[in-house]
Scaffold this active site. Sequence first.
Site, PDB file in Angstrom:
ATOM      1  N   ASP A 193      -4.683  62.874  74.232  1.00 28.75           N
ATOM      2  CA  ASP A 193      -5.176  62.677  75.597  1.00 28.75           C
ATOM      3  C   ASP A 193      -4.448  61.458  76.163  1.00 28.75           C
ATOM      4  OD1 ASP A 193      -6.472  61.982  77.890  1.00 28.75           O
ATOM      5  OD2 ASP A 193      -8.495  62.111  77.061  1.00 28.75           O
TER       6      ASP A 193
ATOM      7  N   TYR B 127      -5.472  61.742  94.110  1.00 34.22           N
ATOM      8  CA  TYR B 127      -4.230  62.345  93.599  1.00 34.22           C
ATOM      9  C   TYR B 127      -3.002  61.699  94.257  1.00 34.22           C
ATOM     10  CZ  TYR B 127      -1.021  66.165  92.283  1.00 34.22           C
ATOM     11  OH  TYR B 127       0.030  66.911  91.788  1.00 34.22           O
TER      12      TYR B 127
HETATM   13  P1  NDP Z   1      -1.244  72.657  84.990  1.00 37.77           P
HETATM   14  O1  NDP Z   1      -2.663  72.404  85.316  1.00 37.77           O
HETATM   15  O2  NDP Z   1      -0.757  74.054  84.887  1.00 37.77           O
HETATM   16  O3  NDP Z   1      -0.845  71.881  83.625  1.00 37.77           O
HETATM   17  C1  NDP Z   1      -1.224  70.550  83.447  1.00 37.77           C
HETATM   18  C2  NDP Z   1      -0.821  70.095  82.084  1.00 37.77           C
HETATM   19  O4  NDP Z   1      -1.236  68.732  81.918  1.00 37.77           O
HETATM   20  C3  NDP Z   1      -1.459  70.884  80.969  1.00 37.77           C
HETATM   21  O5  NDP Z   1      -0.508  71.074  79.944  1.00 37.77           O
HETATM   22  C4  NDP Z   1      -2.581  69.972  80.483  1.00 37.77           C
HETATM   23  O6  NDP Z   1      -2.840  70.106  79.091  1.00 37.77           O
HETATM   24  C5  NDP Z   1      -1.960  68.608  80.706  1.00 37.77           C
HETATM   25  N1  NDP Z   1      -2.960  67.560  80.784  1.00 37.77           N
HETATM   26  C6  NDP Z   1      -3.917  67.358  81.715  1.00 37.77           C
HETATM   27  N2  NDP Z   1      -4.655  66.273  81.414  1.00 37.77           N
HETATM   28  C7  NDP Z   1      -4.146  65.757  80.262  1.00 37.77           C
HETATM   29  C8  NDP Z   1      -4.459  64.643  79.447  1.00 37.77           C
HETATM   30  N3  NDP Z   1      -5.456  63.805  79.741  1.00 37.77           N
HETATM   31  N4  NDP Z   1      -3.707  64.439  78.335  1.00 37.77           N
HETATM   32  C9  NDP Z   1      -2.704  65.245  78.016  1.00 37.77           C
HETATM   33  N5  NDP Z   1      -2.345  66.327  78.738  1.00 37.77           N
HETATM   34  C10 NDP Z   1      -3.068  66.577  79.854  1.00 37.77           C
HETATM   35  O7  NDP Z   1      -0.425  71.840  86.096  1.00 37.77           O
HETATM   36  P2  NDP Z   1       1.056  71.984  86.661  1.00 37.77           P
HETATM   37  O8  NDP Z   1       1.966  72.551  85.652  1.00 37.77           O
HETATM   38  O9  NDP Z   1       0.975  72.607  87.986  1.00 37.77           O
HETATM   39  O10 NDP Z   1       1.398  70.441  86.918  1.00 37.77           O
HETATM   40  C11 NDP Z   1       2.225  69.666  86.077  1.00 37.77           C
HETATM   41  C12 NDP Z   1       2.534  68.365  86.772  1.00 37.77           C
HETATM   42  O11 NDP Z   1       3.198  68.632  88.010  1.00 37.77           O
HETATM   43  C13 NDP Z   1       1.299  67.542  87.133  1.00 37.77           C
HETATM   44  O12 NDP Z   1       1.568  66.181  86.962  1.00 37.77           O
HETATM   45  C14 NDP Z   1       1.090  67.865  88.598  1.00 37.77           C
HETATM   46  O13 NDP Z   1       0.402  66.843  89.266  1.00 37.77           O
HETATM   47  C15 NDP Z   1       2.520  67.981  89.060  1.00 37.77           C
HETATM   48  N6  NDP Z   1       2.686  68.733  90.295  1.00 37.77           N
HETATM   49  C16 NDP Z   1       2.324  70.048  90.375  1.00 37.77           C
HETATM   50  C17 NDP Z   1       2.489  70.739  91.552  1.00 37.77           C
HETATM   51  C18 NDP Z   1       2.134  72.170  91.714  1.00 37.77           C
HETATM   52  O14 NDP Z   1       2.239  72.659  92.842  1.00 37.77           O
HETATM   53  N7  NDP Z   1       1.732  72.880  90.684  1.00 37.77           N
HETATM   54  C19 NDP Z   1       3.058  70.072  92.741  1.00 37.77           C
HETATM   55  C20 NDP Z   1       3.417  68.707  92.538  1.00 37.77           C
HETATM   56  C21 NDP Z   1       3.232  68.074  91.351  1.00 37.77           C
HETATM   57  P3  NDP Z   1      -4.137  70.886  78.522  1.00 37.77           P
HETATM   58  O15 NDP Z   1      -4.119  72.251  79.100  1.00 37.77           O
HETATM   59  O16 NDP Z   1      -3.895  70.872  77.069  1.00 37.77           O
HETATM   60  O17 NDP Z   1      -5.319  70.106  78.988  1.00 37.77           O
END
Ligand code: NDP
Length: 242
Positions: free
Chosen positions: A62, A150
């Site tokens: 985490d 955010y």
């Molecule tokens: P998802 O929700 O599909 O994936 C998020 C990922 O982050 C998962 O692998 C999750 O792991 C992990 N995660 C969340 N919290 C934690 C934590 N505390 N510790 C470790 N891992 C964590 O999101 P996206 O793929 O869409 O987003 C990825 C990144 O891109 C983010 O930073 C997001 O803010 C950014 N982003 C996304 C956009 C979009 O349109 N999708 C636009 C702009 C930026 P687990 O499932 O194991 O919890």
Amino acid sequence: MAEFASLEGKTALVTGGSRGIGAAIARELSRAGASVVVGYRAGAEEAEALAKEIGGRAIAADVSTAEDAERLVNEAGDLDILVNNAGLTRDGLLARMSDDDWHTVIETNLSSVFYTCRAVTRPMMKKRAGVIVNVSSIVGIHGNWGQTNYAASKAGIIGFTKSLARELGSRNVRANVVAPGYIATRLTDVLPDEVRTAMLEQTPLARLGEPDDVAGAVRFLCSDAASFITGEVVLVDGGMGM
Ligand code: NDP
């Protein structure tokens, strides 16, 4: 002739690599020749399957806690590349935002970047080599209704990374930001149709991005093809934020 943006012989850690953009980045860095460590929090099945597919390793941590984030970096080994991609949203209007929604987003999206970058700084400086890419968002530049927490976390990543680039540049360690627009993942699946339509109207390329669109930019920034680029923010947004 060597492949463009090759990462042959490099070791990379991608946080939040279990799905979405992080999984696409992990696959792309692996395709480029890197040995990839997939960080995840809860998605063990997805992360393990991805690690198996790309011949890498998956490590649960985490990253919103200093202890876990540091352990992740240490267990990942001798890193050449760090990609901070883990992130989440807890949207709501400021007037009704709880302390918990504020802290969860800031700690997961921004403090995590501080913890992991701090942990790689000494070894990378010592090696006089290393690349960091932090995933921000177009929302960190333009703001967005219902996303004060955010937006603050994602804007924080930009200021943090620029400062880091200044601190580490003389040791040949680069730090850049990728700021995606709206990318089709689980994070954006929940958006109402009218929000999606409004976003597409503001996007010259007239489509949502795919995780691979972001992964290509990350690969480029991680590679020697970007060897004179640091402290930069690369928007991957179909032209939405220009
Ligand atoms: P998802 O929700 O599909 O994936 C998020 C990922 O982050 C998962 O692998 C999750 O792991 C992990 N995660 C969340 N919290 C934690 C934590 N505390 N510790 C470790 N891992 C964590 O999101 P996206 O793929 O869409 O987003 C990825 C990144 O891109 C983010 O930073 C997001 O803010 C950014 N982003 C996304 C956009 C979009 O349109 N999708 C636009 C702009 C930026 P687990 O499932 O194991 O919890």
